[in-house]
Design a protein around this motif. Structure first.
Motif, PDB file in Angstrom:
ATOM      1  N   THR A  82       0.787  -1.223   0.000  1.00 16.39           N
ATOM      2  CA  THR A  82       0.000   0.000   0.000  1.00 16.39           C
ATOM      3  C   THR A  82       0.826   1.282   0.000  1.00 16.39           C
ATOM      4  O   THR A  82       0.263   2.358  -0.169  1.00 16.39           O
ATOM      5  CB  THR A  82      -0.929   0.016   1.231  1.00 16.39           C
ATOM      6  N   LEU A  83       2.147   1.184   0.182  1.00 18.38           N
ATOM      7  CA  LEU A  83       2.985   2.379   0.170  1.00 18.38           C
ATOM      8  C   LEU A  83       3.718   2.550  -1.154  1.00 18.38           C
ATOM      9  O   LEU A  83       4.602   3.403  -1.269  1.00 18.38           O
ATOM     10  CB  LEU A  83       4.020   2.332   1.302  1.00 18.38           C
ATOM     11  N   ILE A  89      -0.030   3.407  -9.621  1.00 14.80           N
ATOM     12  CA  ILE A  89      -0.207   3.636 -11.066  1.00 14.80           C
ATOM     13  C   ILE A  89      -0.798   2.395 -11.723  1.00 14.80           C
ATOM     14  O   ILE A  89      -1.735   2.482 -12.527  1.00 14.80           O
ATOM     15  CB  ILE A  89       1.141   4.006 -11.708  1.00 14.80           C
ATOM     16  N   PHE A  90      -0.254   1.221 -11.359  1.00 16.05           N
ATOM     17  CA  PHE A  90      -0.750   0.007 -11.999  1.00 16.05           C
ATOM     18  C   PHE A  90      -2.198  -0.279 -11.614  1.00 16.05           C
ATOM     19  O   PHE A  90      -3.010  -0.673 -12.466  1.00 16.05           O
ATOM     20  CB  PHE A  90       0.128  -1.192 -11.647  1.00 16.05           C
ATOM     21  N   LEU A  91      -2.542  -0.120 -10.346  1.00 13.75           N
ATOM     22  CA  LEU A  91      -3.915  -0.386  -9.936  1.00 13.75           C
ATOM     23  C   LEU A  91      -4.893   0.508 -10.699  1.00 13.75           C
ATOM     24  O   LEU A  91      -5.946   0.047 -11.162  1.00 13.75           O
ATOM     25  CB  LEU A  91      -4.077  -0.175  -8.424  1.00 13.75           C
ATOM     26  N   GLN A  92      -4.531   1.763 -10.850  1.00 20.31           N
ATOM     27  CA  GLN A  92      -5.459   2.707 -11.468  1.00 20.31           C
ATOM     28  C   GLN A  92      -5.516   2.579 -12.987  1.00 20.31           C
ATOM     29  O   GLN A  92      -6.592   2.700 -13.581  1.00 20.31           O
ATOM     30  CB  GLN A  92      -5.072   4.135 -11.061  1.00 20.31           C
ATOM     31  N   LEU A  93      -4.384   2.308 -13.624  1.00 14.95           N
ATOM     32  CA  LEU A  93      -4.343   2.306 -15.093  1.00 14.95           C
ATOM     33  C   LEU A  93      -4.316   0.900 -15.694  1.00 14.95           C
ATOM     34  O   LEU A  93      -4.649   0.742 -16.876  1.00 14.95           O
ATOM     35  CB  LEU A  93      -3.117   3.083 -15.580  1.00 14.95           C
ATOM     36  N   GLY A  94      -3.908  -0.096 -14.918  1.00 14.21           N
ATOM     37  CA  GLY A  94      -3.804  -1.452 -15.448  1.00 14.21           C
ATOM     38  C   GLY A  94      -4.868  -2.392 -14.922  1.00 14.21           C
ATOM     39  O   GLY A  94      -5.610  -3.011 -15.692  1.00 14.21           O
ATOM     40  N   LEU A  95      -4.974  -2.482 -13.595  1.00 13.44           N
ATOM     41  CA  LEU A  95      -5.904  -3.440 -12.997  1.00 13.44           C
ATOM     42  C   LEU A  95      -7.353  -2.984 -13.079  1.00 13.44           C
ATOM     43  O   LEU A  95      -8.240  -3.757 -13.453  1.00 13.44           O
ATOM     44  CB  LEU A  95      -5.517  -3.704 -11.545  1.00 13.44           C
ATOM     45  N   ILE A 171      -5.256   3.607  -2.168  1.00 17.95           N
ATOM     46  CA  ILE A 171      -3.811   3.692  -2.361  1.00 17.95           C
ATOM     47  C   ILE A 171      -3.369   5.105  -2.731  1.00 17.95           C
ATOM     48  O   ILE A 171      -2.195   5.445  -2.585  1.00 17.95           O
ATOM     49  CB  ILE A 171      -3.336   2.664  -3.414  1.00 17.95           C
ATOM     50  N   THR A 172      -4.296   5.952  -3.167  1.00 16.91           N
ATOM     51  CA  THR A 172      -3.913   7.349  -3.434  1.00 16.91           C
ATOM     52  C   THR A 172      -3.508   8.048  -2.140  1.00 16.91           C
ATOM     53  O   THR A 172      -2.730   9.005  -2.169  1.00 16.91           O
ATOM     54  CB  THR A 172      -5.067   8.122  -4.095  1.00 16.91           C
ATOM     55  N   GLY A 177       1.650   9.386   0.533  1.00 17.38           N
ATOM     56  CA  GLY A 177       2.278  10.036   1.675  1.00 17.38           C
ATOM     57  C   GLY A 177       1.304  10.570   2.701  1.00 17.38           C
ATOM     58  O   GLY A 177       1.716  11.237   3.661  1.00 17.38           O
ATOM     59  N   LYS A 178       0.004  10.276   2.563  1.00 15.89           N
ATOM     60  CA  LYS A 178      -0.991  10.802   3.505  1.00 15.89           C
ATOM     61  C   LYS A 178      -1.308   9.823   4.623  1.00 15.89           C
ATOM     62  O   LYS A 178      -1.984  10.188   5.596  1.00 15.89           O
ATOM     63  CB  LYS A 178      -2.273  11.159   2.749  1.00 15.89           C
ATOM     64  N   GLY A 179      -0.871   8.569   4.454  1.00 18.37           N
ATOM     65  CA  GLY A 179      -1.080   7.582   5.500  1.00 18.37           C
ATOM     66  C   GLY A 179      -2.502   7.087   5.556  1.00 18.37           C
ATOM     67  O   GLY A 179      -3.272   7.213   4.600  1.00 18.37           O
TER      68      GLY A 179
END
Length: 294
Positions: A82-83, A89-95, A171-172, A177-179
């Protein structure tokens, strides 16, 4: 047919096709071929009217209709943590596009596991997990995927769709970096169609013992993936995250817009794909009859 074998049934039987027999009881070849054309349909056009024998091509077509092996479903497995900005990028654009395409679940299976190897010791020690952000922040995504049982699931499964929608939103924050921001996590759950606040909701799961049960469950496919990489494919060290497997082959999908460009090799190199493409495009290329969403 061996003389020692028991007698075979004659087909078509007299009851099924009275016109297939001549007056003396022998088969009428032309009538039998006409029966075959009607039985197997127009795809077997070389069973020609007036023919007195089945051509080898027609016979092979008839046999292959029943003997062709059933192609197993395409299986996609994704492991991420998750960090990881590359995972984001992959989750949003690939998966996400692959899962949103809702490909037929009997032909495509997908498993998404929000874990990576350093989490394995914590999978047996809840207190250790709570001390490590990369483990603690994975508990909510694990709960989001609990409906899939963290195993290959039908690509058109609602549980998978909701889990991926939550993961791509969550994951965003964790990789950005927002935790772990509870209000943001609740908002991601709502957007994904997941219950957050009830006693059986995502929050109760992530903050309770169920999350650690899922952590232990998720360690099993992760260990299997590690076995594939190290013992079967010969990797001396693990590749970088995310891990993406297409029918057991690890892929590199870090091209522009998460394009998959090659198969990962143990020496760190790539075997280029014949045609680079998104994960959705690669999966569609593996289907015998691509659907309209491909």
């Amino acid at each position: 047919h061996s003389p020692q074998s028991p007698p075979r049934h004659r087909w078509p039987t007299a009851a099924a096709c009275p016109g297939c027999r001549a007056a003396a009881g022998a088969y009428d070849p032309a009538a039998v071929l006409e029966r075959l054309r009607g039985f197997y349909g127009p795809a077997y056009a070389d069973l020609r009217p007036g023919a007195t024998a089945v051509s080898p091509g027609a016979l092979q077509g008839v046999v292959s209709k029943y003997e062709a092996p059933v192609r197993p479903p395409v299986v996609v497995e994704v492991f991420y943590y998750t960090l990881c900005p590359h995972c984001q990028i992959f989750l949003q654009l690939g998966l996400a596009p692959l899962v949103e395409a809702q490909l037929p679940g009997d032909r495509v299976k997908i498993n998404v596991v929000p874990m990576y190897p350093p989490m394995l010791p914590a999978s047996r020690d809840p207190a250790l997990c709570q001390e490590q952000p990369f483990c603690q922040w994975a508990l909510a995504p694990l709960c989001a995927f609990r409906g899939t049982l963290l195993r290959p699931t039908a690509a058109d499964s609602l549980a998978l769709l909701r889990g991926v929608r939550f993961a791509t939103c969550d994951i965003t924050y964790t990789a950005g970096g927002k935790g772990r921001v509870p209000s943001a996590t609740a908002q991601c759950a709502e957007r994904a169609g997941l219950d957050w606040a009830s006693p059986q909701g995502l929050r109760a799961c992530a903050e309770g013992n169920e999350a650690f049960d899922l952590l232990a469950r998720g360690s099993q496919p992760l260990l299997q993936a590690m076995n594939t990489l190290h013992n079967q494919l010969g990797f001396s060290g693990p590749p970088t995250m995310p891990w993406i497997f297409l029918d057991g082959q690890p892929l590199s999908c870090d091209g522009h817009d998460a394009t998959c460009t090659g198969k990962l090799m143990p020496n760190g190199g790539l075997v280029p794909l014949l045609q680079a493409g998104t994960l959705l495009e690669l999966v569609c290329s593996q289907l015998d009859q691509p659907t309209g969403n491909c």
